[in-house]
Structures are given as C-alpha cells and as structure tokens.
Design a protein around this motif. Structure first.
Motif, PDB file in Angstrom:
ATOM      1  N   ASP A  77      -2.072   3.510  -1.014  1.00 29.71           N
ATOM      2  CA  ASP A  77      -3.295   3.177  -1.750  1.00 29.71           C
ATOM      3  C   ASP A  77      -4.164   2.689  -0.543  1.00 29.71           C
ATOM      4  N   ARG A  89       0.868  -1.005   0.017  1.00 26.28           N
ATOM      5  CA  ARG A  89      -0.050   0.085   0.110  1.00 26.28           C
ATOM      6  C   ARG A  89       1.042   1.272   0.048  1.00 26.28           C
ATOM      7  N   TYR A 130      -5.990   6.962  -3.696  1.00 28.56           N
ATOM      8  CA  TYR A 130      -4.996   6.893  -2.921  1.00 28.56           C
ATOM      9  C   TYR A 130      -5.177   7.979  -1.787  1.00 28.56           C
ATOM     10  N   THR A 159      -7.199  -1.937  -5.927  1.00 28.24           N
ATOM     11  CA  THR A 159      -5.926  -1.032  -5.712  1.00 28.24           C
ATOM     12  C   THR A 159      -5.626  -0.193  -7.107  1.00 28.24           C
ATOM     13  N   GLY A 160      -4.932   0.813  -6.726  1.00 34.55           N
ATOM     14  CA  GLY A 160      -4.611   1.602  -8.030  1.00 34.55           C
ATOM     15  C   GLY A 160      -5.498   2.496  -8.763  1.00 34.55           C
TER      16      GLY A 160
END
Length: 312
Positions: free
Chosen positions: A63, A51, A81, A77-78
C-alpha cells in the motif's frame, strides 16, 4: 554445451532473474541484506508494518498509503497499491486483490516482459497496459545480451560504476522521454479517476513503479524524506530473492563478480535523485513538471488529492 537446450534454458532463467521476473522465489524481507548501496538513515513512518500485502509471489506489493503529507493530512490506505510482477500469484493471492477492492491493474512492463510472464488476475480486475521502455536501449534486452556474453563482457560494460550510471540515466529518461511521460501521465489520470482501488506495477516493482510512486507522493505533498523511505523499501522487500538468485548465477558460472549487477537488483538514492534532478533541469519545479511535462490539469490533481488525502 552452449548449444544444448539445458544451457539455453539456464541463460533465459538467469536473464529473467536479473529483471525480477521470478518473484515466486523471493522470501521475506528479513531473510537477507539488500544488495544495493547503503541507504541514508531515515525515520520510518508509523504503520509501515501494515503496508506490505503479504503476497509470497509478489514480495514488493504494498500500500502506498499511511505517509504524512503537508498540512496535517496523510495518504489514505486501501486506495492505491504498488507491486512487482503479478505473474506467479496463486488463487488465494488473486482473491486477496479482490478483497482489497482492486478494480484496475496498470502494467508498466514492455511487451517482452509481459508476454513472458503474464499477470495472473481474477476476471473482475481490469488490466491496463502502459509499457514504459526504450526500444533503442532496452534494459531487458541488455541484460539478456550480457548474460550470454559472459563475465568478461559484463566487467567491461558494467565495471567502474557503469551499471549505476546506466541506472541514473534510466531514471533521467523517465522524465526526458515524451512517450514515457505520456504513459506515467495516463497512469496518474487513471489513478485519480478510477472507481475502486488501483494497483500499478512493473517487473521488480522498484524502478518504473518507484518513479510512479514518487510522482504521486510529490503531487500529494508528502515530504521528500518519506518519498525516499518508500523508494528504498524495495531493497528490503526484494533482498532475499535477489540474494538467492544471484547466488545461483554465481554457482553456475554465469556471473563471477556479483557487485557488477547489484545496481540492477536494488535501488539507490542517487537513482531517484537523477529523476528529480531532470525534473528541475527540464521544468524548473515539480509543479511545472506535473502541468507541462505530464499534462496534469488542476481538476485531475484535485481529484487525486480528494481521493488519497485524509485527515491524520
């Protein structure tokens, strides 16, 4: 000496320290203990090591994905943030944001905070201001005043648990104040509908950013324990820099009792409790808070879930 340029500079630097605007000095999380109260023992989710974004000048950048959600899904994820201030990013760190496909940065800092240390962002990333602060009782201004007032005033105003009480009230205010709610709500809508990844931040990336993350994760049906895990990770991420900076204040005689300031440096479970308790008191449930308090309609919530939930 109090009238000297050097002393005034020291005061300004010390005040900046206490609201986290010197993230460039913060080291890796393993360099020192957190300064806040003890966290309840909780299990970490798989993938926690992936993360952090590895930004030396924004050590609390990470993340929000990877956490499990109800129904067997998990947070992607991605996509979204969270971070502390981006004012000290070097060229390589700015390029890292580009490589993560971040197209929008949402800044929760007040005009004084953002004006003092503006974000250093690539031209391709749009910055949106959603300042969340109370002009009548601003955290930044209070810290400036107390640093200048000296240790005796600090003891009087922060001692006997008053610093932690201030933080609990601050988190409840996130929920009770209509302007704060409106700005969290707009950030929620931007995150749900943005093309590309979004990063949101405040100064230390722990309070306003922490509550925004708790809102998103609650809307995504992430278990409460995991929401607290993520919230408390700020203590580890900020620990080394916090310790070094507080050591400096003590060495300069600007602070004599470091424990008075620890609630402001870190996060504690009771702070997040205060926000969730206010949700319950004002709206009866988190779902009602989303719909009535933040004005999030079904289509926006569905868009958020479509964007951020994936199969395990």
């Amino acid at each position: 000496m109090k009238n000297s340029r050097a002393f005034r500079g020291t005061i300004a630097a010390a005040a900046a320290v206490l609201v986290g605007v010197l993230p460039a000095l913060a080291g890796p999380a393993s360099a020192g203990p957190a300064l806040s109260g003890p966290a309840a023992p909780v299990l970490r989710s798989p993938g926690r090591a992936e993360r952090p974004l590895g930004l030396a000048h924004a050590p609390n950048a990470r993340d929000i994905g990877g956490y499990p959600a109800k129904g067997g899904s998990k947070v992607a994820t991605g996509v979204v943030y969270r971070a502390d201030a981006l004012a000290k990013l070097d060229a390589n760190e700015q390029q890292k944001l580009v490589s993560l496909n971040i197209t929008q940065v949402i800044d929760f800092r007040n005009p004084t905070e953002a004006g003092r240390d503006p974000d250093q962002l690539p031209a391709s990333i749009r910055r949106t201001e959603q300042p969340i602060y109370n002009p009548a009782n601003d955290f930044y201004a209070m810290v400036m005043r107390l640093i200048q007032a000296g240790p005796a005033a600090q003891q009087e105003e922060l001692g006997d648990g008053k610093a932690a009480e201030f933080m609990r009230d601050y988190y409840a205010w996130f929920v009770s104040d209509p302007t704060a709610r409106a700005r969290f709500a707009q950030a929620f809508k931007d995150i749900a509908t943005a093309q590309g990844a979004v990063l949101y931040h405040c100064t230390a990336g722990k309070d306003r950013t922490g509550w925004m993350t708790a809102i998103l994760m609650s809307a995504l049906d992430v278990p409460k324990g995991q929401i607290y895990n993520d919230f408390l990770d700020s203590n580890d991420n900020l620990a080394a820099g916090n310790k070094a900076l507080l050591d400096g204040l003590v060495a300069q005689g600007l602070v004599t009792d470091r424990t008075l300031w620890e609630p402001f440096f870190g996060v504690q479970r009771e702070f997040l409790d205060a926000a969730f308790d206010q949700v319950q008191a004002s709206y009866g449930s988190f779902d009602r808070f989303l719909s009535d308090g933040l004005g999030i309609d079904g289509a926006t919530l569905a868009a958020l879930k479509a964007k951020l939930l994936t199969e395990s």
